[in-house]
Design an enzyme around this catalytic site. Sequence first.
Site, mmCIF file in Angstrom:
data_model
loop_
_atom_site.group_PDB
_atom_site.id
_atom_site.type_symbol
_atom_site.label_atom_id
_atom_site.label_comp_id
_atom_site.label_asym_id
_atom_site.label_seq_id
_atom_site.Cartn_x
_atom_site.Cartn_y
_atom_site.Cartn_z
ATOM 1 N N HIS A 20 25.091 -30.707 -22.571
ATOM 2 C CA HIS A 20 25.937 -30.974 -21.190
ATOM 3 C C HIS A 20 25.525 -32.239 -20.508
ATOM 4 O O HIS A 20 24.472 -32.346 -20.032
ATOM 5 C CB HIS A 20 25.481 -29.784 -20.362
ATOM 6 C CG HIS A 20 26.609 -29.579 -19.331
ATOM 7 N ND1 HIS A 20 27.890 -29.160 -19.507
ATOM 8 C CD2 HIS A 20 26.614 -29.296 -18.058
ATOM 9 C CE1 HIS A 20 28.747 -28.740 -18.653
ATOM 10 N NE2 HIS A 20 27.764 -29.073 -17.704
ATOM 11 N N LYS A 167 32.258 -34.605 -15.682
ATOM 12 C CA LYS A 167 30.944 -35.372 -15.205
ATOM 13 C C LYS A 167 30.951 -36.710 -15.528
ATOM 14 O O LYS A 167 30.952 -37.199 -16.953
ATOM 15 C CB LYS A 167 29.563 -34.516 -16.054
ATOM 16 C CG LYS A 167 29.597 -33.022 -15.762
ATOM 17 C CD LYS A 167 28.815 -33.345 -14.189
ATOM 18 C CE LYS A 167 28.246 -32.015 -13.555
ATOM 19 N NZ LYS A 167 27.874 -31.965 -12.410
ATOM 20 N N ASP A 196 32.608 -35.260 -11.064
ATOM 21 C CA ASP A 196 31.387 -35.192 -10.404
ATOM 22 C C ASP A 196 30.550 -36.376 -10.884
ATOM 23 O O ASP A 196 30.234 -36.562 -12.041
ATOM 24 C CB ASP A 196 30.674 -33.816 -10.638
ATOM 25 C CG ASP A 196 29.399 -33.607 -9.900
ATOM 26 O OD1 ASP A 196 29.232 -34.420 -8.913
ATOM 27 O OD2 ASP A 196 28.808 -32.375 -10.073
ATOM 28 N N GLU A 222 33.342 -35.528 -6.575
ATOM 29 C CA GLU A 222 32.061 -35.101 -5.935
ATOM 30 C C GLU A 222 30.967 -35.966 -5.996
ATOM 31 O O GLU A 222 30.639 -36.520 -7.047
ATOM 32 C CB GLU A 222 31.991 -33.693 -6.986
ATOM 33 C CG GLU A 222 30.698 -32.893 -6.488
ATOM 34 C CD GLU A 222 30.584 -31.607 -7.446
ATOM 35 O OE1 GLU A 222 31.770 -31.249 -7.824
ATOM 36 O OE2 GLU A 222 29.726 -30.891 -7.569
ATOM 37 N N ASP A 247 28.184 -32.501 -2.473
ATOM 38 C CA ASP A 247 27.333 -31.665 -3.133
ATOM 39 C C ASP A 247 25.844 -31.677 -2.711
ATOM 40 O O ASP A 247 25.206 -30.882 -1.935
ATOM 41 C CB ASP A 247 27.439 -31.437 -4.497
ATOM 42 C CG ASP A 247 26.854 -30.479 -5.580
ATOM 43 O OD1 ASP A 247 26.023 -29.805 -5.036
ATOM 44 O OD2 ASP A 247 26.744 -30.777 -6.738
ATOM 45 N N GLU A 325 33.412 -22.579 -9.442
ATOM 46 C CA GLU A 325 32.916 -23.174 -10.742
ATOM 47 C C GLU A 325 31.863 -22.329 -11.388
ATOM 48 O O GLU A 325 30.968 -22.788 -11.924
ATOM 49 C CB GLU A 325 32.481 -24.422 -10.745
ATOM 50 C CG GLU A 325 31.345 -24.949 -10.061
ATOM 51 C CD GLU A 325 30.695 -26.212 -9.775
ATOM 52 O OE1 GLU A 325 31.474 -27.199 -10.125
ATOM 53 O OE2 GLU A 325 29.789 -26.292 -9.218
HETATM 54 C C1 MUC Z 1 26.650 -30.020 -9.808
HETATM 55 O O1 MUC Z 1 26.305 -31.000 -9.756
HETATM 56 O O2 MUC Z 1 27.754 -29.630 -9.342
HETATM 57 C C2 MUC Z 1 27.929 -27.836 -11.731
HETATM 58 C C3 MUC Z 1 28.871 -27.718 -12.579
HETATM 59 C C4 MUC Z 1 28.446 -28.484 -13.704
HETATM 60 O O3 MUC Z 1 28.472 -28.442 -14.852
HETATM 61 O O4 MUC Z 1 27.134 -28.996 -13.425
HETATM 62 C C5 MUC Z 1 26.701 -28.476 -11.951
HETATM 63 C C6 MUC Z 1 26.343 -29.142 -10.959
HETATM 64 MG MG MG Z 2 27.934 -31.643 -8.085
#
Ligand code: MUC
Ligand code: MG
Length: 382
Positions: A20, A167, A196, A222, A247, A325
């Site tokens: 991830h 991400k 994010d 995000e 966040d 989520e």
């Molecule tokens: C985050 O920063 O939001 C939430 C979903 C994901 O994949 O990582 C987290 C952390």
């Molecule tokens: Mg986040």
Amino acid sequence: MTKIDQIETLILDIPTIRGHVLSMATMRTQTAVLVRVKFSDGSEGIGEGTTIGGLSYGPESPEGIQSAIETYIAPGLLGRNSDDVNGAIQLIDKLVKGNRIAKTAVEIALWDGLGKRLGVPVSQLFGGAVHERLPVAWTLASGNSETDIAEAQQMIETRRHNVFKLKIGKRAVRDDVAHVARIKEAVGDAASVRVDINTAWSLQDARWGLRGLQEAGCELVEQPVPARYRRAMAELTRSYEIAVMADEALNGPEDALEVVTAQAADVFAVKIGQSGGLKRASEVIAIGQAAGLGLYGGTMLETGLSTVAALQLFSTVDDLAWGTELFGPLLLTEDILANPIVYRDFCVEIPHGPGIGATLDPDKIDFFRRDGRRSMKAVAGE
Ligand code: MUC
Ligand code: MG
């Protein structure tokens, strides 16, 4: 009066189904701190405190969470009235500054115990659930655009997710925007695409980034810049149509108020761990609602245990405009719950309790324990 008799903690390391890739860390394992509180009438409550990527995401590590609970929180709570959760929260806040995830783990266990003793789900302790299910996003973070596209298409086909959070923030902004555009083009109108950055961009990067993301059809960005850059967040919020979500900037109600005052977000990612527990998260929610912001049920990629705790609270919120989520358990190779959470039709279903509605699988707990000298079966209730 039922009293708090014993508080135990355990650390679990559970592999993820794939790497991830986040801007600050690549996860191959998730580490969860489990808490069990035993009460004098024989009832029990369980909780979880989990962060991401060791100390790379936030100021608490799994080992620090365990130590804060065992050394500073637990001794203060022993012998107290089990049903006085608000009193326990006040005392913990007096004994321990910060350490929000550690506080959350203990608080979940206290709510769980209270709900079990009363025979009601924790949602009822927060006024009652108004949802039976909530929309649930999935994070595409394999580090490869083709893999992410295949994953997204499979999720849409199986009706598991049609909201994707990508991400980004590790590569050059231009490359990241191209990656997002490719994925958005591949899924088209069948899915919502969000990103994010996990604080990786400077304000200058973010200006280019938000412009490009907006043109690519991305709906929300995000935490593009570091948590303390409130003025930069405010500029980005006001300058682009794309929604800006806070966040990492949201560590409890005081931060929520400051973000609102600075007009530094359109949306709050509400996380129970980052907020400091279910009660503090409910206060973050109230501040976001009062300011007219959008709400999103966030995750620290917790196991099913903390995930159901978050679901208990989010099920009581009238409008989570951006959904949730809460897919944490799906990222892990094994679910530690004997009663896994149900994901279907792009939604996550709210468990009915009693308590938070989680039953641990003792064999899984035993298998993933970090410290073999502790009795993990004990935590699972055997
Ligand atoms: C985050 O920063 O939001 C939430 C979903 C994901 O994949 O990582 C987290 C952390
Ligand atoms: Mg986040």
